[in-house]
Design a protein around this motif. Structure first.
Motif, PDB file in Angstrom:
ATOM      1  N   SER A  91       0.834  -1.191   0.000  1.00 33.78           N
ATOM      2  CA  SER A  91       0.000   0.000   0.000  1.00 33.78           C
ATOM      3  C   SER A  91       0.873   1.248   0.000  1.00 33.78           C
ATOM      4  CB  SER A  91      -0.910  -0.002   1.237  1.00 33.78           C
ATOM      5  OG  SER A  91      -1.887   0.982   1.146  1.00 33.78           O
ATOM      6  N   GLY A  92       0.587   2.133  -0.940  1.00 33.54           N
ATOM      7  CA  GLY A  92       1.368   3.345  -1.112  1.00 33.54           C
ATOM      8  C   GLY A  92       2.377   3.253  -2.230  1.00 33.54           C
ATOM      9  N   ASP A  93       2.691   2.029  -2.676  1.00 33.60           N
ATOM     10  CA  ASP A  93       3.635   1.863  -3.779  1.00 33.60           C
ATOM     11  C   ASP A  93       2.925   2.008  -5.116  1.00 33.60           C
ATOM     12  OD1 ASP A  93       5.575   1.386  -1.937  1.00 33.60           O
ATOM     13  OD2 ASP A  93       5.693  -0.780  -2.271  1.00 33.60           O
ATOM     14  N   SER A  94       3.685   2.234  -6.149  1.00 29.93           N
ATOM     15  CA  SER A  94       3.127   2.373  -7.494  1.00 29.93           C
ATOM     16  C   SER A  94       2.713   1.019  -8.051  1.00 29.93           C
ATOM     17  CB  SER A  94       4.155   3.012  -8.437  1.00 29.93           C
ATOM     18  OG  SER A  94       3.679   2.993  -9.767  1.00 29.93           O
ATOM     19  N   CYS A  95       1.531   0.970  -8.661  1.00 30.58           N
ATOM     20  CA  CYS A  95       1.073  -0.227  -9.374  1.00 30.58           C
ATOM     21  C   CYS A  95       1.592  -0.238 -10.808  1.00 30.58           C
ATOM     22  CB  CYS A  95      -0.458  -0.297  -9.396  1.00 30.58           C
ATOM     23  SG  CYS A  95      -1.218  -0.585  -7.785  1.00 30.58           S
ATOM     24  N   GLY A  96       2.235   0.852 -11.203  1.00 29.32           N
ATOM     25  CA  GLY A  96       2.780   0.936 -12.543  1.00 29.32           C
ATOM     26  C   GLY A  96       1.924   1.743 -13.488  1.00 29.32           C
ATOM     27  N   GLY A  97       2.484   2.791 -14.052  1.00 30.98           N
ATOM     28  CA  GLY A  97       1.839   3.557 -15.109  1.00 30.98           C
ATOM     29  C   GLY A  97       0.435   4.017 -14.774  1.00 30.98           C
TER      30      GLY A  97
ATOM     31  N   MET B 108      -4.559  -0.530  -0.126  1.00 33.67           N
ATOM     32  CA  MET B 108      -5.250  -1.611   0.575  1.00 33.67           C
ATOM     33  C   MET B 108      -5.891  -2.611  -0.385  1.00 33.67           C
ATOM     34  SD  MET B 108      -4.426  -1.125   3.611  1.00 33.67           S
ATOM     35  CE  MET B 108      -5.435  -2.414   4.356  1.00 33.67           C
ATOM     36  N   GLY B 109      -5.076  -3.137  -1.275  1.00 35.84           N
ATOM     37  CA  GLY B 109      -5.528  -4.219  -2.139  1.00 35.84           C
ATOM     38  C   GLY B 109      -6.050  -3.790  -3.490  1.00 35.84           C
ATOM     39  N   SER B 110      -6.372  -2.513  -3.644  1.00 40.01           N
ATOM     40  CA  SER B 110      -6.800  -1.982  -4.937  1.00 40.01           C
ATOM     41  C   SER B 110      -5.807  -0.928  -5.393  1.00 40.01           C
ATOM     42  CB  SER B 110      -8.192  -1.342  -4.845  1.00 40.01           C
ATOM     43  OG  SER B 110      -9.178  -2.295  -4.548  1.00 40.01           O
ATOM     44  N   CYS B 111      -5.742  -0.753  -6.693  1.00 43.62           N
ATOM     45  CA  CYS B 111      -4.937   0.342  -7.217  1.00 43.62           C
ATOM     46  C   CYS B 111      -5.851   1.534  -7.480  1.00 43.62           C
ATOM     47  CB  CYS B 111      -4.227  -0.070  -8.510  1.00 43.62           C
ATOM     48  SG  CYS B 111      -3.007  -1.390  -8.291  1.00 43.62           S
ATOM     49  N   THR B 112      -5.338   2.711  -7.297  1.00 40.87           N
ATOM     50  CA  THR B 112      -6.100   3.929  -7.559  1.00 40.87           C
ATOM     51  C   THR B 112      -5.395   4.711  -8.650  1.00 40.87           C
ATOM     52  OG1 THR B 112      -6.823   4.026  -5.245  1.00 40.87           O
ATOM     53  CG2 THR B 112      -7.078   6.018  -6.567  1.00 40.87           C
TER      54      THR B 112
ATOM     55  N   MET C 134      -9.796   6.764  -9.799  1.00 39.94           N
ATOM     56  CA  MET C 134     -10.660   5.602 -10.005  1.00 39.94           C
ATOM     57  C   MET C 134      -9.992   4.351  -9.450  1.00 39.94           C
ATOM     58  SD  MET C 134     -12.029   3.922 -13.567  1.00 39.94           S
ATOM     59  CE  MET C 134     -13.039   5.366 -13.942  1.00 39.94           C
ATOM     60  N   PRO C 135     -10.667   3.606  -8.540  1.00 36.62           N
ATOM     61  CA  PRO C 135     -10.091   2.353  -8.030  1.00 36.62           C
ATOM     62  C   PRO C 135     -10.210   1.250  -9.077  1.00 36.62           C
ATOM     63  CG  PRO C 135     -12.259   2.686  -7.089  1.00 36.62           C
ATOM     64  CD  PRO C 135     -11.954   3.923  -7.891  1.00 36.62           C
ATOM     65  N   CYS C 136      -9.283   0.304  -9.058  1.00 37.83           N
ATOM     66  CA  CYS C 136      -9.327  -0.817  -9.989  1.00 37.83           C
ATOM     67  C   CYS C 136      -8.683  -2.033  -9.355  1.00 37.83           C
ATOM     68  CB  CYS C 136      -8.620  -0.468 -11.304  1.00 37.83           C
ATOM     69  SG  CYS C 136      -6.824  -0.196 -11.149  1.00 37.83           S
ATOM     70  N   GLY C 137      -9.053  -3.218  -9.844  1.00 34.76           N
ATOM     71  CA  GLY C 137      -8.367  -4.443  -9.463  1.00 34.76           C
ATOM     72  C   GLY C 137      -9.065  -5.324  -8.470  1.00 34.76           C
ATOM     73  N   SER C 138      -9.988  -4.779  -7.661  1.00 35.79           N
ATOM     74  CA  SER C 138     -10.720  -5.593  -6.702  1.00 35.79           C
ATOM     75  C   SER C 138     -12.033  -6.075  -7.322  1.00 35.79           C
ATOM     76  CB  SER C 138     -11.005  -4.795  -5.424  1.00 35.79           C
ATOM     77  OG  SER C 138      -9.815  -4.514  -4.725  1.00 35.79           O
ATOM     78  N   GLU C 139     -12.720  -6.959  -6.617  1.00 33.46           N
ATOM     79  CA  GLU C 139     -13.954  -7.542  -7.147  1.00 33.46           C
ATOM     80  C   GLU C 139     -14.966  -6.460  -7.519  1.00 33.46           C
ATOM     81  OE1 GLU C 139     -17.587 -10.554  -5.782  1.00 33.46           O
ATOM     82  OE2 GLU C 139     -15.691 -10.539  -4.677  1.00 33.46           O
TER      83      GLU C 139
ATOM     84  N   SER D 294       4.055  -1.488 -24.194  1.00 32.14           N
ATOM     85  CA  SER D 294       3.490  -2.632 -23.491  1.00 32.14           C
ATOM     86  C   SER D 294       2.299  -2.186 -22.671  1.00 32.14           C
ATOM     87  CB  SER D 294       4.533  -3.279 -22.574  1.00 32.14           C
ATOM     88  OG  SER D 294       4.919  -2.383 -21.560  1.00 32.14           O
ATOM     89  N   LEU D 295       1.409  -3.120 -22.442  1.00 32.54           N
ATOM     90  CA  LEU D 295       0.214  -2.844 -21.659  1.00 32.54           C
ATOM     91  C   LEU D 295      -0.097  -4.067 -20.822  1.00 32.54           C
ATOM     92  CD1 LEU D 295      -2.207  -0.942 -21.125  1.00 32.54           C
ATOM     93  CD2 LEU D 295      -3.412  -2.160 -22.936  1.00 32.54           C
ATOM     94  N   SER D 296      -0.161  -3.903 -19.515  1.00 34.19           N
ATOM     95  CA  SER D 296      -0.518  -4.988 -18.610  1.00 34.19           C
ATOM     96  C   SER D 296      -1.929  -4.749 -18.076  1.00 34.19           C
ATOM     97  CB  SER D 296       0.459  -5.052 -17.425  1.00 34.19           C
ATOM     98  OG  SER D 296       1.741  -5.404 -17.864  1.00 34.19           O
ATOM     99  N   ILE D 297      -2.765  -5.769 -18.166  1.00 35.21           N
ATOM    100  CA  ILE D 297      -4.142  -5.698 -17.665  1.00 35.21           C
ATOM    101  C   ILE D 297      -4.277  -6.750 -16.576  1.00 35.21           C
ATOM    102  CG2 ILE D 297      -6.588  -5.839 -18.274  1.00 35.21           C
ATOM    103  CD1 ILE D 297      -5.757  -5.224 -21.157  1.00 35.21           C
ATOM    104  N   PHE D 298      -4.746  -6.385 -15.382  1.00 33.63           N
ATOM    105  CA  PHE D 298      -4.709  -7.332 -14.275  1.00 33.63           C
ATOM    106  C   PHE D 298      -5.730  -6.980 -13.204  1.00 33.63           C
ATOM    107  CE2 PHE D 298      -1.584  -3.983 -13.674  1.00 33.63           C
ATOM    108  CZ  PHE D 298      -1.806  -3.532 -12.383  1.00 33.63           C
ATOM    109  N   CYS D 299      -6.013  -7.984 -12.352  1.00 32.78           N
ATOM    110  CA  CYS D 299      -6.730  -7.784 -11.094  1.00 32.78           C
ATOM    111  C   CYS D 299      -5.709  -7.897  -9.969  1.00 32.78           C
ATOM    112  CB  CYS D 299      -7.823  -8.835 -10.935  1.00 32.78           C
ATOM    113  SG  CYS D 299      -9.110  -8.744 -12.212  1.00 32.78           S
TER     114      CYS D 299
END
Length: 525
Positions: free
Chosen positions: A332-338, A345-349, A354-359, A377-382
Motif C-alpha cells: 500500500s502506497g507503492d506504485s502499481c505501474g503507469g 489496501m488491495g486496490s490500485c487507484t 478511479m479504483p481498480c483491481g478488486s472484485e 506494453s500494456l498490462s491488464i490485471f486484477c
C-alpha cells in the motif's frame, strides 16, 4: 495462478506489445485447454485406405475404399478401452474401430446422408461431397452433376477434373496439379495425403506426403501408435523408452506415462516439467504455493512471496493489503505501474481517482507507452486473489471487470482453471458431474468428470480432444492438432495456452491460430 499474456498488435500507427497478468485463483492442478475456448480442428480424421494387400470392402458393385481397419483403440490412462465403438468418443488421433469420427464421437458412415468413411469412401457408388455421402443417382450438392461410381458427372472421379473449389468426390483421390487441378490417387507411399491427412495402413502423413510410420524418430501411425517406443503426442513422433514426451516419459509399456505435470507424480528423477516444483512426490505448477506460508514455486524453485517487491503468492495473493501487479507484490502506497496508479489496501487507484483491481472494479492497466520510440506494453490485471478480468477489450470500451472465477457457472479462471474438478466449457465452469452441454455442431459433450468431459474420456491431459466448442476442458492443456491429444501448455518451453503462460513466463515467438492452438512458446522473461 498468475499468468502473463503477450501479443503484438497495431494501434494508431505504431506497434504495441500487450502483456497481461491475470491474478486468478488456483483452484485445480493444471490439466487442459488453452485460454478461451480451444475448438476442435476438423470433424473427422478417417482411417486410411490400403494399397498393400488388404481385402477390399465391397458394397454393391463398387469398392468403397479398401479400408484398412483402424488399429485397436488405445487404452485410457492404463485402463480398458472405452473409445472407438459407435456412440463412444473417438480414440486418440480421431480413430474409430467402427464408423468415422464425427464431432468427437464414432458414428456410422458411408450411407447417403452419413459422414464419408475412410479416405472419403461412400457405399454403393456414392460420392463424398463436403464430408457427407451423396447416394448414387442423386444430384451432388454444391458441385452439381449426378453421382455415379464416385463421380459427380464430369468431375470428382479419379483422372477427372476437380470439382469446384478443387474438390474430389471419389474414394482415395485428391485434387493435384495447377489451376483447377485433376483428381489423382492419394494415400499410398510417396503419394499426397488424402483428405484429413489420411494415408494407407503403415503410413502416416508427413509434410503432406504419405510416408512410413512407426519407426523411432518417424511419424506416429494412426491411433498414436509406434512399432517401437511411444508416440509423443506433442511432436507426433515415435520416441524411445525413457525419453521425455509431452505428457511425461515414454514407459516400457509403449505409452507415454503421465508424470511431471502439475497434479501428477514427479518423474523418476524427481523432476517436473514446465518450471514446476516437486513436493512430497507431486508436481505443482510455477506460480502456485506449497501449503507453507510465504513460499511459491517459481520456474522450478521455491521463492519467498507476498512481501513488498516479492513474487505474488499462490492465486495472486499479497500480504499486508498489498496489490499483485505484474506478478509482483506492491505494498500500500507503492506504485502499481503507469496508468494503474498507486496501491491502496488491495486496490490500485488511478491518477484520476478511479479504483481498480478488486472484485467488481474495472481491471487495472499499466505500462502503456513507447519504449525506445518503437513498441510499447500494456498490462491488464486484477490485484486480489480469486479474480479474473472478464469482458472488455483493447480500445475505448475499457478493459473489463474483475470478477470471481472458478466456481460452477462462474467464468473460468486464468488458463481455464475451475475448482473441484470442474470443466471449462465456452469460458464458463461446469461442475464435476454436470453436463458439458452441446457443441455448435449439435454434438453432446457428455458429463464433466475431474476436469474432463465425455464422462472423463476427453479433454483432460493426455486424452483425445473433445468435440467443437470444447477441445480441452481441464486447466492448462491445449489440443495438439496433429495428434488430436490434449498436451500441457503454459509452462517453460511449452506452447502458450492461447496467449497465456504461467508466471514468470511470457508468450513469445509466435501467435495462436484458430481456436487458440499453435503460436508461441512460453519463455523466461
Amino acid at each position: 495462478m498468475q499468468l502473463r499474456r503477450a501479443v503484438a498488435s497495431s494501434w494508431v500507427g505504431f506497434s504495441v506489445a500487450i502483456a497481461v497478468v491475470a491474478c486468478g485463483s488456483d483452484p485445480a492442478p493444471r490439466g487442459a485447454a488453452d485460454a478461451g475456448s480451444d475448438a476442435r480442428r476438423g470433424d473427422a480424421t478417417r482411417p486410411p485406405d490400403d494399397d498393400g494387400g488388404t481385402t477390399p470392402i465391397v458394397d454393391g458393385s463398387v469398392d468403397i475404399g479398401r479400408v484398412t481397419p483402424p488399429l485397436p483403440p488405445p487404452p485410457r490412462d492404463g485402463g480398458g478401452t472405452d473409445c472407438g465403438a459407435l456412440g463412444q468418443a473417438c480414440c486418440a488421433g480421431d480413430v474409430c474401430a467402427e464408423g468415422a469420427c464425427v464431432a468427437g464421437l464414432c458414428a456410422s458412415c458411408g450411407a447417403p446422408g452419413e459422414a464419408c468413411c475412410a479416405s472419403s469412401a461412400c457405399a454403393s457408388g456414392g460420392c463424398c461431397v463436403d464430408g457427407v455421402c451423396t447416394g448414387a443417382g442423386s444430384t451432388c450438392p454444391d458441385v452439381g452433376g449426378v453421382c455415379a461410381m464416385g463421380s459427380c458427372g464430369a468431375c470428382g472421379g479419379e483422372g477427372q477434373a476437380c470439382c469446384s473449389d478443387r474438390t474430389c468426390t471419389a474414394a482415395s483421390v485428391t485434387c493435384v496439379g495447377p489451376g483447377d487441378g485433376t483428381c489423382g490417387r492419394c494415400g499410398g507411399a510417396g503419394e499426397p495425403c488424402c483428405d484429413a491427412d489420411a494415408c494407407s495402413g503403415g503410413l502416416a502423413c508427413a509434410d503432406d506426403v504419405c510416408t512410413t510410420c512407426g519407426a523411432l524418430g518417424g511419424p506416429c501411425c494412426d491411433g498414436a501408435t509406434c512399432a517401437a517406443g511411444c508416440c509423443d503426442p506433442g511432436a507426433d513422433r515415435c520416441i524411445a523408452p525413457g525419453t521425455s514426451c509431452a505428457v511425461g516419459v515414454c514407459g516400457a509399456s509403449g505409452a507415454c506415462e503421465v508424470c511431471g505435470t502439475p497434479g501428477t507424480a514427479c518423474c523418476a528423477d524427481g523432476s517436473c516439467a514446465g518450471g514446476g516444483c516437486c513436493i512430497d512426490g507431486t508436481c505443482i505448477a510455477s506460480s502456485t504455493g506449497t501449503g507453507a506460508s510465504g513460499m511459491v514455486c517459481s520456474d522450478g524453485a521455491f521463492v519467498a512471496c507476498g512481501g513488498d517487491g516479492q513474487a505474488c503468492c499462490a492465486s495472486g495473493a499479497c500480504g499486508g493489503g498489498g496489490c499483485c501487479a505484474g506478478g509482483t507484490c506492491q505494498q500500500s502506497g507503492d506504485s502499481c505501474g503507469g496508468m494503474a496508479g498507486t496501491c491502496t489496501m488491495g486496490s490500485c487507484t488511478t491518477p484520476f481517482g478511479m479504483p481498480c483491481g478488486s472484485e467488481g472494479q474495472p481491471c487495472c492497466a499499466s505500462g502503456f507507452g513507447m519504449p525506445g520510440g518503437g513498441g510499447g506494453s500494456l498490462s491488464i490485471f486484477c490485484t486480489q486473489s480469486g479474480l479474473v478480468c472478464q469482458g472488455g477489450g483493447f480500445g475505448m470500451g475499457g478493459f473489463g471487470t474483475c470478477q470471481p472465477c472458478g466456481g460452477p457457472g462462474q467464468p473460468c479462471c486464468a488458463g481455464q482453471a475451475c475448482s473441484d474438478g470442474g470443466c471449462c466449457v465456452d469460458d464458463a465452469c461446469v461442475a464435476s458431474g454436470d453436463s458439458c452441454g452441446t457443441g455448435p455442431d449439435g454434438s453432446e459433450g457428455g458429463a464433466c468428470a475431474g476436469g474432463a468431459c465425455g464422462g472423463g474420456a476427453c479433454g483432460g491431459l493426455g486424452q483425445p480432444c473433445c468435440g467443437p466448442g470444447i477441445g480441452c476442458s481441464a486447466p492448462f492443456t491445449i489440443c495438439d492438432g496433429d495428434s488430436d491429444t490434449c498436451i500441457p501448455c503454459g509452462g517453460r518451453d511449452e506452447r502458450c495456452c492461447g496467449l497465456l503462460c504461467l508466471a514468470p513466463f511470457a508468450c513469445g515467438g509466435g501467435f495462436p491460430g484458430p481456436g487458440g492452438g499453435g503460436g508461441g512458446t512460453c519463455m523466461a522473461p
